[in-house]
Design a protein around this motif. Structure first.
Motif, PDB file in Angstrom:
ATOM      1  N   HIS A  24      23.157  -1.225  -8.610  1.00 57.22           N
ATOM      2  CA  HIS A  24      24.431  -1.080  -7.902  1.00 57.22           C
ATOM      3  C   HIS A  24      24.636  -2.115  -6.804  1.00 57.22           C
ATOM      4  O   HIS A  24      25.772  -2.380  -6.416  1.00 57.22           O
ATOM      5  N   GLY A  25      23.561  -2.714  -6.294  1.00 57.44           N
ATOM      6  CA  GLY A  25      23.708  -3.789  -5.310  1.00 57.44           C
ATOM      7  C   GLY A  25      24.462  -4.972  -5.912  1.00 57.44           C
ATOM      8  O   GLY A  25      25.355  -5.554  -5.282  1.00 57.44           O
ATOM      9  N   HIS A  26      24.119  -5.332  -7.155  1.00 58.03           N
ATOM     10  CA  HIS A  26      24.818  -6.425  -7.849  1.00 58.03           C
ATOM     11  C   HIS A  26      26.295  -6.073  -8.053  1.00 58.03           C
ATOM     12  O   HIS A  26      27.176  -6.896  -7.833  1.00 58.03           O
ATOM     13  N   GLY A 115      23.570 -13.474  -3.303  1.00 58.21           N
ATOM     14  CA  GLY A 115      23.099 -12.740  -2.137  1.00 58.21           C
ATOM     15  C   GLY A 115      22.474 -13.678  -1.120  1.00 58.21           C
ATOM     16  O   GLY A 115      22.183 -14.836  -1.429  1.00 58.21           O
ATOM     17  N   ARG A 142      22.823  -9.027   2.493  1.00 59.36           N
ATOM     18  CA  ARG A 142      21.906  -8.181   1.732  1.00 59.36           C
ATOM     19  C   ARG A 142      20.879  -7.612   2.700  1.00 59.36           C
ATOM     20  O   ARG A 142      20.228  -8.375   3.423  1.00 59.36           O
ATOM     21  N   LEU A 165      23.693  -2.146   0.363  1.00 59.87           N
ATOM     22  CA  LEU A 165      22.895  -1.298  -0.520  1.00 59.87           C
ATOM     23  C   LEU A 165      21.498  -1.896  -0.567  1.00 59.87           C
ATOM     24  O   LEU A 165      21.305  -3.003  -1.054  1.00 59.87           O
ATOM     25  N   SER A 166      20.549  -1.145  -0.042  1.00 63.14           N
ATOM     26  CA  SER A 166      19.183  -1.655   0.014  1.00 63.14           C
ATOM     27  C   SER A 166      18.476  -1.350  -1.311  1.00 63.14           C
ATOM     28  O   SER A 166      17.601  -0.496  -1.385  1.00 63.14           O
ATOM     29  N   SER A 168      16.761  -3.295  -4.854  1.00 59.80           N
ATOM     30  CA  SER A 168      16.363  -4.527  -5.540  1.00 59.80           C
ATOM     31  C   SER A 168      15.831  -4.162  -6.925  1.00 59.80           C
ATOM     32  O   SER A 168      15.358  -3.044  -7.156  1.00 59.80           O
TER      33      SER A 168
END
Ligand code: ATP
Ligand code: MG
Length: 202
Positions: A24-26, A115, A142, A165-166, A168
């Motif tokens: 979800h970070g992407h 990022g 990030r 959003l932490s 990876s």
């Protein structure tokens, strides 16, 4: 939603990554940049063999490509390109950008989304100069990585804040290996795909 298609060149975001797996970070970074820069589309480009990640085993390109398709399928402005997966040898961002230029023609403006960690590394690449002529670069905040402006070329790089959003891929892989849940860190379909294909077990 406002779109540049009303006039002016098409605005295309390019989100490169290993996506091993996509999380979800992407997706949040791509969605936020698409909004901020009024992009018509964001194309996700999973790497073939990433040249910086030769020291660890990366999941098969086809699995990473399919996960990227699954994760982006519901968004009409997201698409996935096979250019890096299908190009033999290691993947270099300069080749991705040259291919995107060729495929989409001179009437498309390219916005390479990255990022904070990846952007910092790119600045030091020997072909950084040419990369900045091919696309506008958008560096996203990030968590855990400092986003600063270490002599970035004028007007070719924008630094933007995206919802933090932490997450990876490294952490997602470790959680799967250790039998911990990755629900809600990645889209539901990605949890299912990883289970179905038994990825990241060892
Ligand atoms: P890994 O831990 O394997 O390196 P990753 O989570 O960093 O995986 P990548 O595929 O390496 O994912 O990253 C692709 C791009 O997405 C890079 O530009 C990276 O900086 C960016 N990115 C990854 N995770 C985030 C996040 N949580 N927030 C903002 N940008 C991110
Ligand atoms: Mg990374």
């Amino acid at each position: 939603m406002t779109s540049s298609t009303a006039g002016g060149p098409r605005r295309l975001g390019v989100m490169g990554g290993t996506f091993d797996p996509i999380h979800h970070g992407h997706l949040v970074a791509a969605s936020e940049v698409a909004h901020l820069f009024r992009l018509d589309e964001v194309v996700f480009v999973p790497t073939g063999r990433p040249w910086q990640k030769t020291e660890r085993k990366v999941a098969a390109a086809e699995d990473r490509y399919l996960m990227t398709v699954i994760a982006t399928a519901s968004n009409p402005r997201f698409s996935v390109s096979r250019v890096d997966v299908d190009r033999p040898g290691s993947t270099y961002t300069i080749d991705t950008l040259r291919d995107m230029r060729e495929i989409h023609g001179p009437d498309t403006e390219l916005f390479f989304i990255t990022g904070a960690d990846a952007l910092a590394k790119m600045i030091s690449w020997h072909n950084a100069e040419e990369m900045f002529t091919l696309a506008h670069f958008v560096g996203c905040t990030r968590p855990g990585h400092h986003l600063k402006d270490p002599g970035l070329p004028d007007g070719r790089v924008s630094l933007v804040e995206v919802p933090a959003l932490s997450i990876s891929s490294t952490e997602c892989r470790a959680r799967v290996r250790d039998g911990e849940p990755i629900w809600y860190l990645v889209p539901d379909g990605i949890v299912q795909y990883i289970n179905k294909r038994s990825l990241y077990r060892e």
